[in-house]
Write a protein that holds these residues in place. Structure first.
Motif, PDB file in Angstrom:
ATOM      1  N   ASP A  76      45.084  35.471  30.057  1.00 56.01           N
ATOM      2  CA  ASP A  76      43.874  35.874  29.349  1.00 56.01           C
ATOM      3  C   ASP A  76      43.874  37.364  28.995  1.00 56.01           C
ATOM      4  O   ASP A  76      43.198  37.773  28.055  1.00 56.01           O
ATOM      5  CB  ASP A  76      42.637  35.556  30.196  1.00 56.01           C
ATOM      6  N   ASP A  78      44.772  40.241  27.183  1.00 49.95           N
ATOM      7  CA  ASP A  78      45.424  40.449  25.889  1.00 49.95           C
ATOM      8  C   ASP A  78      46.461  41.560  25.943  1.00 49.95           C
ATOM      9  O   ASP A  78      47.488  41.497  25.265  1.00 49.95           O
ATOM     10  CB  ASP A  78      44.384  40.758  24.819  1.00 49.95           C
ATOM     11  N   HIS A 122      42.138  34.310  19.566  1.00 53.96           N
ATOM     12  CA  HIS A 122      40.807  34.368  20.163  1.00 53.96           C
ATOM     13  C   HIS A 122      39.940  33.156  19.816  1.00 53.96           C
ATOM     14  O   HIS A 122      38.787  33.083  20.239  1.00 53.96           O
ATOM     15  CB  HIS A 122      40.090  35.647  19.734  1.00 53.96           C
TER      16      HIS A 122
END
Length: 255
Positions: A76, A78, A122
């Motif tokens: 998760d 980024d 996303h």
């Protein structure tokens, strides 16, 4: 092959008209074909093309995995996912440094991760799944299907060209029996027929048509295998299976 046919044609007319300049031109053409053969042997441009395509496919696969949050980019964070992706691109670049030098690509000023890639990453799980099915799987299925039809059409065209050249050669041979005083361009037609056969063996249109068609059917089956995704791990596994199927394509036969 075209130069050989032209040289043979000039030689044929020279035997009829005995024009010295045709002998010189034919010799030059044969010298050029010999130079081309030596250049192909030394530079091996086909190897450069195959390796370049393999690199492109590797980058494409990595990019799709990153956008879909598939293994190994399912994290998760980024920032960490971005670093991992950039490191993988660096590894691909380092492993193919000699290839980059040969094709002489200039450094791109574009970011390796575009805003669009970030936007897709996303999206929620179902949106990423639908995006992948439409823009990756369906796109690949249509591409392979189109290439299968293209190569089938090319194989048929060159088959009839070969049949025509052989038929002409047979007719000229029979005519030569009847009209012994007339010199027919049988050697030119024979070289043309052998060139077409060599071209067919090099292009492998029939084999490519079968390979592309099989891959297209496999992709369609992959698309129909799963209609919904229940978890991120399921999506990751689905993406990996699809990308592995794409990478099984025999690149050594691709045109």
């Amino acid at each position: 092959m075209i130069l050989l046919i032209i040289a043979a044609t000039l030689t044929y007319y020279d035997n009829i008209a005995n024009i010295s300049i045709l002998k010189i031109i034919s010799a030059i053409l044969f010298l050029i074909t010999l130079s081309i053969m030596v250049w192909l042997r030394i530079s091996k441009p086909d190897d450069i093309w195959y390796n370049g395509r393999a690199v492109a496919e590797s980058v494409k696969t990595r990019s799709w995995r990153w956008m879909m949050r598939a293994d190994p980019y399912e994290i998760d964070n980024d920032t960490e996912a971005r670093k991992h992706f950039i490191n993988d691109l660096k590894t691909i670049l380092i492993q193919n440094e000699s290839l980059i030098g040969k094709i002489g690509l200039k450094a791109s000023v574009e970011e390796p991760i575009s805003d669009f890639m970030i936007k897709i990453r996303h999206l929620n799980r179902n949106e990423r799944f639908e995006f992948y099915r439409i823009n990756r799987i369906t796109n690949q299925a249509l591409w392979y299907s189109k290439k299968a039809k293209f190569n089938m059409r090319k194989a048929e065209i060159w088959f009839w060209v070969t049949v025509s050249l052989h038929s002409i050669a047979i007719i000229l041979l029979l005519c030569n029996i009847q009209y012994v005083d007339i010199k027919f361009p049988i050697e030119v037609i024979a070289i043309g027929a052998s060139s077409v056969l060599t071209w067919l063996q090099a292009k492998k249109h029939n084999e490519l048509s079968s390979s592309y068609s099989l891959t297209a059917h496999e992709i369609v089956l992959l698309r129909a295998e799963i209609v919904s995704i229940e978890s991120d791990s399921d999506l990751s596994e689905f993406i990996i299976n699809c990308e592995n199927a794409f990478s099984r394509e025999p690149h050594s036969m691709v045109r």
